[in-house]
Design an enzyme around this catalytic site. Structure first.
Site, PDB file in Angstrom:
ATOM      1  N   GLY A 165      41.892 150.395 121.110  1.00 42.97           N
ATOM      2  CA  GLY A 165      41.318 150.495 119.781  1.00 42.97           C
ATOM      3  C   GLY A 165      41.315 151.937 119.297  1.00 42.97           C
ATOM      4  O   GLY A 165      42.194 152.348 118.555  1.00 42.97           O
ATOM      5  N   SER A 173      47.828 149.937 124.580  1.00 42.94           N
ATOM      6  CA  SER A 173      47.476 150.614 123.342  1.00 42.94           C
ATOM      7  C   SER A 173      46.601 151.836 123.633  1.00 42.94           C
ATOM      8  O   SER A 173      46.988 152.685 124.440  1.00 42.94           O
ATOM      9  CB  SER A 173      46.808 149.635 122.383  1.00 42.94           C
ATOM     10  N   TYR A 174      45.406 151.944 123.024  1.00 45.81           N
ATOM     11  CA  TYR A 174      44.573 153.115 123.273  1.00 45.81           C
ATOM     12  C   TYR A 174      44.092 153.172 124.719  1.00 45.81           C
ATOM     13  O   TYR A 174      43.663 154.232 125.190  1.00 45.81           O
ATOM     14  CB  TYR A 174      43.376 153.159 122.323  1.00 45.81           C
ATOM     15  N   ASP A 214      57.431 146.718 118.452  1.00 52.10           N
ATOM     16  CA  ASP A 214      56.127 147.249 118.053  1.00 52.10           C
ATOM     17  C   ASP A 214      56.334 148.522 117.245  1.00 52.10           C
ATOM     18  O   ASP A 214      56.991 149.455 117.710  1.00 52.10           O
ATOM     19  CB  ASP A 214      55.297 147.551 119.303  1.00 52.10           C
ATOM     20  N   HIS A 249      53.576 144.538 120.287  1.00 52.76           N
ATOM     21  CA  HIS A 249      52.600 145.433 120.901  1.00 52.76           C
ATOM     22  C   HIS A 249      51.928 144.809 122.124  1.00 52.76           C
ATOM     23  O   HIS A 249      51.785 145.461 123.159  1.00 52.76           O
ATOM     24  CB  HIS A 249      51.547 145.776 119.849  1.00 52.76           C
TER      25      HIS A 249
END
Length: 472
Positions: A92, A188-189, A393, A445
């Protein structure tokens, strides 16, 4: 140097962190086993019959402040006492590992479109390992703090320290896992969360009483280095016809992503605005799949991120063959009977669950510009690092990851080549000293959502340390 996510208004002092040196006596372990049994999940609404146990509940990471992190453990259906433990984190920052990783990607249960029943995921990663999902930090999913000032301190260091405290408290609750081979994975994060947590483990493993048998980390479409992440995002958008030649040339000419003052350049800011404007028309996380029309036209969910031109970017919104998966998860986890089964709610109180908490995202106070120095440290410590990238992505595109890895200048041990799954090309892979990088052909992603069978095979190779298949 520019932060990919954060414009820091001020530096916040994070609270000091320490982990008590617990004595693992047999009496303590017996009492902790009874604590674990209280978290056994039974009668989860809509759940099909399965041949494994799963546990969910809270671990307190700060007694004084009432900080509690929510977890969900799925044991492996075969030989759970022998298989490793894998911690999964979503990013996030502010997005739920339950809503994404467990529910849409690698967990054993997928929420159906009727929002009330669950389907068995035949490619769940718990076939190969015991899976531990953590909603981290506080404010994400069901995790919370009773001290409001904690939320003002959220950042990379805060999240990593709380996750480390969580692990030690969780091992007290599940002592049989304390000496198990351990891996950390995420996307991701979590590309920052995972190596930051791994670094703390490596540093504190020097104290035998705190030892965790960390073997490796696995990172999917990971945020890695701000400069390379931005450069890769821009080049990928241009090379995939999302932006015009003119917009690309303007960004290249006017944007200095190494600068602390990137957005003061009006030409740069306007050109990046144009890039984000074009991505609003499609799913940035999956260029070639549809968007969820219901969410676009009728949702008032304030957890839905909004595009804006700052150094911040937004967490993943939707991805997958069914673009409305996020909506199904939100409806399911906001049911009182579901929350009771997961030991989140007792009585009639319903806890508000969001797949992404934008207050966490917007309030993030500390983000490392690059975790590549941590990569080097982990490689030197003998920690296995595998990085994978879905090649459709646009949010953390394959180019960003390739640019980041190239800056490490690692010796190549096995040249770029295709890897295969069921006689088809799954993607391409290159092996370095201490690191393996692989692509997934045609995946967005959240790679396991798009390529579930390939992802499970890939995960199996990662755990075994074996090279990906290079023949049909």
């Amino acid at each position: 140097m520019l932060s990919f996510y954060l414009v820091l208004v001020s530096l916040l002092l994070l609270e000091p962190f320490s982990v008590a040196r617990h004595s693992f006596s047999s009496n303590r372990e017996q009492s902790d086993q009874s604590r674990a049994s209280e978290d056994l999940v039974a009668n989860l609404p809509g759940q099909p019959v399965v041949n494994f146990k799963h546990y969910a509940g809270y671990v307190t990471v700060n007694e004084n402040n009432g900080r509690r992190l929510f977890y969900w453990l799925y044991e492996s259906p075969s030989l759970p006492d022998e298989k490793p433990l894998v911690l999964w984190l979503n990013g996030g920052p502010g997005c739920s590992s339950i809503g994404y990783g467990a529910t849409q990607e690698i967990g054993p249960f997928l929420v159906d479109s009727d929002e009330s029943s669950l389907t068995v995921n035949p490619y769940s990663w718990n076939k190969e390992a015991n899976l531990l999902f953590l909603e981290s930090p506080i404010g994400v999913g069901f995790s919370y703090s009773n001290t409001s000032t904690d939320y003002a301190n959220l950042g990379d260091d805060f999240a990593a320290n709380d996750a480390y405290a969580f692990l030690h408290e969780w091992f007290l609750k599940y002592p049989s896992y304390r000496t198990r081979a351990f891996y950390i994975a995420g996307e991701s994060y979590a590309g920052k969360y995972v190596p930051e947590l791994a670094e703390i483990i490596v540093d504190r493993n020097k104290d035998p009483s705190l030892f965790i048998d960390l073997r490796g980390i696995l990172l999917g479409n990971p945020e890695t280095s701000d400069v390379q992440d931005w450069q890769g995002m821009v080049d990928y958008a241009w090379s995939h016809a999302v932006i015009s030649d003119e917009t690309h040339r303007t960004i290249i000419a006017s944007c200095d992503f190494n600068s602390n003052d990137t957005w003061s350049n009006q030409d740069c800011s306007q050109a990046v605005n144009e890039l984000l404007k074009q991505y609003k028309e499609i799913d940035i996380y999956s260029l070639y799949t549809s968007v969820c029309i219901d969410s676009l036209t009728g949702s008032d969910d304030n957890s839905t991120p909004v595009f804006k031109t700052t150094s911040k970017m937004m967490p993943r919104i939707m991805a997958g063959y069914d673009p409305c998966l996020d909506d199904y998860a939100k409806s399911y986890y906001n049911r009182l009977d579901v929350q009771k089964a997961l030991h989140v709610s007792s009585g009639h109180h319903l806890r508000d669950w969001r797949i992404c908490n934008m207050s966490v995202f917007n309030g993030w106070s500390d983000s490392k510009e690059s975790v590549l120095p941590i990569y080097q440290k982990l490689i030197a410590a003998g920690i296995r690092i595998w990085v994978y990238s879905g090649d459709t992505d646009g949010r953390v595109p394959v180019l960003s990851t390739r640019y980041s890895i190239s800056t490490l200048s690692l010796p190549i041990t096995r040249e770029w080549r295709p890897w295969y799954h069921q006689k088809q090309v799954g993607g391409w892979v290159q092996e370095y000293e201490g690191l393996t990088f692989a692509t997934f052909r045609g995946a967005g992603h959240a790679v396991p959502t798009f390529k579930p069978s390939e992802s499970l095979a890939f995960f199996s190779s990662f755990l075994s340390g074996a090279s990906l298949p290079f023949k049909r």
